[in-house]
Design an enzyme around this catalytic site. Structure first.
Site, PDB file in Angstrom:
ATOM      1  N   HIS A  34       0.826  -1.207   0.000  1.00 35.46           N
ATOM      2  CA  HIS A  34       0.000   0.000   0.000  1.00 35.46           C
ATOM      3  C   HIS A  34       0.863   1.260   0.000  1.00 35.46           C
ATOM      4  CE1 HIS A  34      -3.249  -2.648   2.128  1.00 35.46           C
ATOM      5  NE2 HIS A  34      -3.007  -3.031   0.884  1.00 35.46           N
ATOM      6  N   HIS A  93      -8.964  -2.622  -5.452  1.00 35.70           N
ATOM      7  CA  HIS A  93      -7.840  -2.819  -4.536  1.00 35.70           C
ATOM      8  C   HIS A  93      -6.803  -3.772  -5.128  1.00 35.70           C
ATOM      9  CE1 HIS A  93      -5.757  -2.595  -0.727  1.00 35.70           C
ATOM     10  NE2 HIS A  93      -5.497  -3.891  -0.886  1.00 35.70           N
ATOM     11  N   ASP A 145      -2.821  -3.078  -5.396  1.00 39.78           N
ATOM     12  CA  ASP A 145      -1.735  -3.991  -5.038  1.00 39.78           C
ATOM     13  C   ASP A 145      -0.771  -4.213  -6.201  1.00 39.78           C
ATOM     14  OD1 ASP A 145      -2.617  -4.370  -2.441  1.00 39.78           O
ATOM     15  OD2 ASP A 145      -3.610  -6.281  -2.858  1.00 39.78           O
ATOM     16  N   HIS A 177      -0.343 -11.369  -5.132  1.00 37.76           N
ATOM     17  CA  HIS A 177       1.057 -10.984  -4.951  1.00 37.76           C
ATOM     18  C   HIS A 177       2.056 -11.977  -5.567  1.00 37.76           C
ATOM     19  CE1 HIS A 177      -0.076  -7.606  -2.497  1.00 37.76           C
ATOM     20  NE2 HIS A 177      -0.767  -8.381  -1.683  1.00 37.76           N
TER      21      HIS A 177
END
Length: 294
Positions: free
Chosen positions: A83, A242, A246, A269
């Site tokens: 973030h 969101h 990321d 991720h």
């Protein structure tokens, strides 16, 4: 092939500070942004360690991708960095020291908005060094466990990200699609305030592991069977937004700007980091030999 152009680097004009509670450890965290010289990049500084330890935000420093991106090697690690990195990359701040007195940034509301607000208050200045911009001229694709991340060439001088979120028919999170061209204004208005999200069952498991002791459902988006618990969505597709946030944070570990259309399907991720590693590998070994634009 990858075509290279350049822009001038930027740092912040003055320091900025935020405080809050760490989502993972429950620690009271103070984070300070400081200007950095040209070509420094983003460097996390663990001031709680003696002596303080610097952890560069580079792909070589990634040591964890399970639900969050972790940099550094124990005990000198920083977790849940995406973030902060997204805020810096989204606002095109290339060089910055990020001081922390804990092993994670403050969680705040689970978005990048307050980091962005702090950076805007600090202001930005141009620096004499140049930052490479990599324009892909052929697709770069990574896949893993049914997820896909593909960076495609585009005629425009932009990075556009499309994210398709799909947790299956029985998930309390609806299937979603979100596309956005990544500019500082778009990031500020459309992406920065999208919050991290988690299923209620996942939150309970983290609690059992001793994580998130001071984090409640009102502090981020916890999805129960009927939707968010003790919270309301800011956008109908806030989870997909969101995911784009990321991606922006993880891609910043490449150390260069990217141009192209990044299309993501169910990625997280691990795949974001795999794409960065593949791009770095291609450039390092000349399989996609960079060449200067005229």
């Amino acid at each position: 092939m990858i075509r290279i152009t350049y822009r001038y680097q930027r740092t912040i004009a003055r320091p900025a500070e935020l405080t809050g509670v760490g989502f993972l450890t429950g620690a009271s965290v103070t984070l300070r942004f400081h200007p950095a010289p040209p070509s420094t990049g983003v460097v996390f500084v663990r001031t709680d360690l003696k002596p303080p330890v610097q952890i560069p935000a580079r792909i070589e420093q990634v040591t964890g991708t399970a639900r969050r991106t972790t940099l550094g090697f124990a005990p000198a690690q920083v977790a849940l960095v995406e973030h902060v990195l997204a805020a810096l990359a989204g606002m095109r701040i290339d060089n910055c020291y990020v001081e922390l007195n804990a092993p994670e940034p403050p969680g705040l509301d689970g978005s990048a908005l307050r980091f962005v607000q702090a950076l805007r208050q600090a202001g930005a200045v141009l620096q004499p060094a140049r930052r490479p911009i990599c324009h892909v001229e052929a697709p770069v694709v990574v896949t893993q466990n049914g997820a896909t991340l593909a960076l495609h060439p585009v005629a425009e001088d932009e990075l556009k990200i499309s994210y398709a979120l799909d947790y299956g028919l029985n998930s309390p999170i609806d299937r979603q699609l979100y596309t956005q061209a990544v500019t500082p204004q778009n990031f500020l208005n459309e992406v920065a305030c999208s919050r991290t999200f988690i299923l209620e069952s996942e939150a309970e498991e983290l609690k059992r592991q001793g994580l998130g002791a001071r984090t409640s459902a009102a502090d981020l988006l916890v999805f129960g069977r009927r939707g968010p618990i003790d919270n309301r969505l800011r956008f109908a597709n806030e989870p997909a937004r969101h995911k784009v946030l990321d991606i922006i944070g993880d891609l910043s570990l490449f150390g260069r700007d990217l141009r192209g259309h990044l299309v993501a399907y169910r990625s997280g991720h691990p795949l974001n980091i795999e794409l960065v590693r593949k791009l770095k590998e291609r450039m390092a070994h000349g399989r996609d030999a960079p060449r200067l634009a005229a």
